[in-house]
Design an enzyme around this catalytic site. Structure first.
Site, mmCIF file in Angstrom:
data_model
loop_
_atom_site.group_PDB
_atom_site.id
_atom_site.type_symbol
_atom_site.label_atom_id
_atom_site.label_comp_id
_atom_site.label_asym_id
_atom_site.label_seq_id
_atom_site.Cartn_x
_atom_site.Cartn_y
_atom_site.Cartn_z
ATOM 1 N N THR A 96 36.367 45.154 43.958
ATOM 2 C CA THR A 96 37.077 43.979 43.429
ATOM 3 C C THR A 96 37.049 43.919 41.900
ATOM 4 O O THR A 96 37.903 43.268 41.304
ATOM 5 C CB THR A 96 36.457 42.668 43.978
ATOM 6 O OG1 THR A 96 35.088 42.592 43.596
ATOM 7 C CG2 THR A 96 36.581 42.596 45.488
ATOM 8 N N HIS A 101 30.762 50.300 39.100
ATOM 9 C CA HIS A 101 29.454 49.661 39.217
ATOM 10 C C HIS A 101 28.795 50.083 40.520
ATOM 11 O O HIS A 101 29.468 50.363 41.506
ATOM 12 C CB HIS A 101 29.587 48.132 39.163
ATOM 13 C CG HIS A 101 30.564 47.573 40.135
ATOM 14 N ND1 HIS A 101 31.921 47.543 39.894
ATOM 15 C CD2 HIS A 101 30.398 47.040 41.375
ATOM 16 C CE1 HIS A 101 32.546 47.010 40.931
ATOM 17 N NE2 HIS A 101 31.648 46.701 41.855
HETATM 18 P P1 AMP Z 1 32.772 45.034 44.211
HETATM 19 O O1 AMP Z 1 33.297 44.161 45.307
HETATM 20 O O2 AMP Z 1 32.062 46.259 44.689
HETATM 21 O O3 AMP Z 1 33.840 45.335 43.182
HETATM 22 O O4 AMP Z 1 31.625 44.189 43.499
HETATM 23 C C1 AMP Z 1 31.841 43.269 42.522
HETATM 24 C C2 AMP Z 1 30.608 42.428 42.478
HETATM 25 O O5 AMP Z 1 30.589 41.716 41.250
HETATM 26 C C3 AMP Z 1 30.495 41.383 43.590
HETATM 27 O O6 AMP Z 1 29.313 41.629 44.354
HETATM 28 C C4 AMP Z 1 30.435 40.055 42.840
HETATM 29 O O7 AMP Z 1 29.567 39.124 43.445
HETATM 30 C C5 AMP Z 1 29.960 40.499 41.474
HETATM 31 N N1 AMP Z 1 30.325 39.612 40.373
HETATM 32 C C6 AMP Z 1 31.542 39.116 40.092
HETATM 33 N N2 AMP Z 1 31.510 38.357 38.971
HETATM 34 C C7 AMP Z 1 30.226 38.407 38.520
HETATM 35 C C8 AMP Z 1 29.537 37.837 37.409
HETATM 36 N N3 AMP Z 1 30.166 37.070 36.506
HETATM 37 N N4 AMP Z 1 28.217 38.087 37.265
HETATM 38 C C9 AMP Z 1 27.572 38.869 38.169
HETATM 39 N N5 AMP Z 1 28.171 39.453 39.229
HETATM 40 C C10 AMP Z 1 29.468 39.209 39.419
#
Ligand code: AMP
Ligand code: ZN
Length: 115
Positions: A96, A101
């Site tokens: 997302t 990451h």
């Molecule tokens: P992914 O779905 O693998 O792209 O992971 C994105 C991750 O970023 C998700 O687990 C979200 O909870 C996390 N996330 C989104 N915005 C933030 C933020 N501002 N600080 C920390 N984590 C975040």
């Protein structure tokens, strides 16, 4: 640095986060929506979109990311029996945020296969 990238802004301190680790090229912070007792995101500060766009020049930084994840895991007693590393890549992988990451998850037992 990509102008409107959330994780570039977090790595630069422009958006607050709960920092776990930082060096010249890597940043790690708590996931805002933890899916386990320990849920940390590890990113290269360099804006790489995802594992589907890496190149040979990223070899060193991506290797270092793994070493850093190992060091972080060792700092948490909750992960002494193991942990889970996840990279979601692209739409089908459930990515997302389009800045590469790695999720470091620990503090509970994880099942396999993933959902
Ligand atoms: P992914 O779905 O693998 O792209 O992971 C994105 C991750 O970023 C998700 O687990 C979200 O909870 C996390 N996330 C989104 N915005 C933030 C933020 N501002 N600080 C920390 N984590 C975040
Ligand atoms: Zn970025």
């Amino acid at each position: 640095m990509s102008k409107n990238c959330l994780f570039c802004k977090i790595a630069k301190g422009e958006i607050p986060s709960y920092k776990i680790y930082e060096d010249e090229k890597i940043f790690a912070f708590k996931d805002i929506n933890p899916l386990a007792p320990i849920h940390i995101l590890i990113i290269p500060k360099k804006h790489i979109v995802g594992l589907d766009t890496v190149s040979e020049e990223d070899e060193k930084i991506l290797g270092n990311v793994q070493i850093v994840m190992s060091k972080i895991a060792k700092q948490f007693p909750e992960m002494k029996n193991g942990f889970r590393i996840v990279n979601n890549c692209g739409a089908d992988g459930g990515q997302t945020v389009l800045h590469i990451h790695y999720h470091l998850l620990g503090g509970r037992v994880f099942s396999w296969p993933p959902g």
